[in-house]
Design an enzyme around this catalytic site. Structure first.
Site, PDB file in Angstrom:
ATOM      1  CG  ASP A  93     -56.557   1.828 -19.231  1.00 26.28           C
ATOM      2  OD1 ASP A  93     -56.556   1.226 -20.334  1.00 26.28           O
ATOM      3  OD2 ASP A  93     -57.439   1.631 -18.368  1.00 26.28           O
ATOM      4  CG  ASP A 146     -54.377  -6.204 -18.721  1.00 28.25           C
ATOM      5  OD1 ASP A 146     -54.723  -5.821 -19.852  1.00 28.25           O
ATOM      6  OD2 ASP A 146     -55.183  -6.447 -17.808  1.00 28.25           O
ATOM      7  CD  GLU A 191     -59.633  -3.358 -21.223  1.00 22.85           C
ATOM      8  OE1 GLU A 191     -60.166  -4.447 -21.426  1.00 22.85           O
ATOM      9  OE2 GLU A 191     -58.862  -3.163 -20.239  1.00 22.85           O
ATOM     10  CD  GLU A 192     -57.086  -3.121 -17.168  1.00 20.77           C
ATOM     11  OE1 GLU A 192     -58.088  -3.650 -16.650  1.00 20.77           O
ATOM     12  OE2 GLU A 192     -56.150  -3.772 -17.649  1.00 20.77           O
ATOM     13  CG  HIS A 223     -55.815  -6.374 -13.126  1.00 17.20           C
ATOM     14  ND1 HIS A 223     -57.202  -6.288 -13.154  1.00 17.20           N
ATOM     15  CD2 HIS A 223     -55.410  -6.131 -14.395  1.00 17.20           C
ATOM     16  CE1 HIS A 223     -57.594  -6.017 -14.379  1.00 17.20           C
ATOM     17  NE2 HIS A 223     -56.520  -5.911 -15.150  1.00 17.20           N
TER      18      HIS A 223
END
Length: 413
Positions: A83, A144, A178-179, A383
């Site tokens: 994710d 990421d 995970e985020e 991000h």
């Protein structure tokens, strides 16, 4: 060793699939679109020759690279998440490839005047002469942690195609969510069956981390009372103004933008409200557990003080722990960090051993019985629109995975 074109194409094929997770959805995964990449990965892992490839009902992918040696060695694992962060859109990602970067400012989006400049992001200067993949300035990139996913898949494919490289049994897992802090929640450690693992979820080349923040969320709710402003004297209670006082009562310099290394912080990341009610959403972070506990107590203490002064219970604080510092679980098995460090040095990479100013699936997994340090995946400025990754860093991370597999087989002869 690793084909540059192939790893670039694989990475781009992953980041152009939107897998943004959602913070307030209790479902697993939190967004249906994560299944798209998950299913693609299942097919790809089967095609490259891995065994026991499985996608479970919660969108966790596990697979096995069998041992090609006769002596017994520990089963190890490599983990990344599929994710991307809800902090910035991951929809319609259009990667840009900058060949032979020369240290100049990169125009991400000419129309909107969005520029990735080494004057502000000086880490760019480390990568002169390399190939850099950036965004087009309107989305995040997704390195990421799709860089980590790319590196694990590429390393497994390389090991399958090069049986002369000896290794024990290797397990891999790609996790959802995970985020939004749930990546390890439904991870089946027993089923994974590794003695230890590594998350490929760090940033710049060389990062090797086994310490992270202790983390909690805090929701501060302030109640008010609306009255016509013309007749409000002695009656109106403006929750917005009380919220402002609460915010300024916390240590003003203990915020992310003014802290570094082992320094903790209070981070106000969302605020909404009106006169009747204002809600403040914080995250609390500290590497030191005692200081972490003090931070949580301070938030409640300030609320109690305000309620006493106002002679009403207008402020409530709800704090929930999120994860803890994995150092406590890694320190007794430091050889797993030492192996990664040795491999990096063998490859001419300078290890950057430092605390994570954030979290990782590895912190929760370490507390579930799977010690799990974190290794660089190569990206920067996660991000957001300025995210980028050097292709050469992804290649080096792939070589680290291969090197660890080989090193473990040698150490346990």
């Amino acid at each position: 060793m690793i084909n540059k074109e192939q790893i670039t194409e694989r990475f781009i094929s992953y980041v152009t699939i939107d897998t943004e997770s959602a913070p307030n959805n209790p479902a697993f995964p939190s967004t249906e679109k994560q299944w798209v990449l998950a299913k693609k990965l299942v097919t790809e892992l089967q095609q490259i020759g891995l065994q026991d490839v499985e996608l479970d009902e919660n969108c966790y992918i596990m697979a096995t690279l069998p041992s090609n040696i006769t002596h017994k060695v520990p089963t190890i694992g490599f983990i990344a998440h599929i994710d991307t962060s809800p902090d910035f859109t991951g929809s319609n990602v259009k990667p840009q490839i900058i060949e032979n970067y020369q240290g100049n400012a990169i125009i991400l989006n000419e129309k909107e005047n969005i520029v990735l400049s080494p004057d502000y992001f000086d880490d760019l200067l480390q990568y002169k002469g390399q190939t850099i993949i950036t965004t087009d300035g309107t989305t995040l990139l997704g390195a990421d942690d799709k860089a980590g996913v790319t590196e694990i898949v590429t390393a497994m494919e390389y090991l399958v195609n090069h049986p002369e490289i000896k290794h024990g049994k290797i397990r891999i897992c790609f996790t959802p969510d995970e985020e939004v802090g749930k990546g390890a929640h439904l991870f089946n450690v027993d089923k994974f069956g590794a003695e230890w693992a590594y998350t490929m979820d760090g940033s710049q080349i060389g990062e090797l981390e086994y310490e992270n923040f202790n983390a909690a969320s805090a929701i501060v709710t302030i109640s008010g009372k609306i009255v016509h402003p013309g007749y409000a004297k002695g009656k109106m209670i403006n929750s917005i103004l009380i919220a402002n006082d609460y915010i300024t009562a916390l240590p003003t310099k203990e915020v992310p933008e003014q802290t570094e290394d082992y320094e903790g912080f209070f981070h106000l990341h969302d605020i909404s409200g009106d006169v009747e009610q204002t809600v403040l959403e914080y995250i609390i972070r500290d590497h030191d557990f005692d200081l972490f506990e003090k931070r949580k107590k301070l938030m409640q203490k300030i609320a109690d003080h305000f309620n006493e002064r106002l002679q009403q219970d207008l402020i409530s604080v709800v704090i929930k722990n999120q994860y803890f510092n994995m150092k406590e679980k890694i320190t007794p098995v430091m050889h797993i960090v030492d192996i990664a460090e040795e491999v990096m040095k063998d490859l001419g990479i300078t290890p950057l051993i430092k605390p994570i100013r954030g979290g990782t699936d590895g912190s929760q997994l370490s507390y579930k019985g799977l010690p799990c340090p974190n290794i660089f995946a190569g990206g920067h400025n996660f991000h957001g629109r300025f995210e980028y990754v050097p292709v050469e860093s992804m290649i080096k991370a792939t070589e680290v995975i291969i090197g660890i597999a080989q090193k473990v087989s040698e150490k346990y002869k």
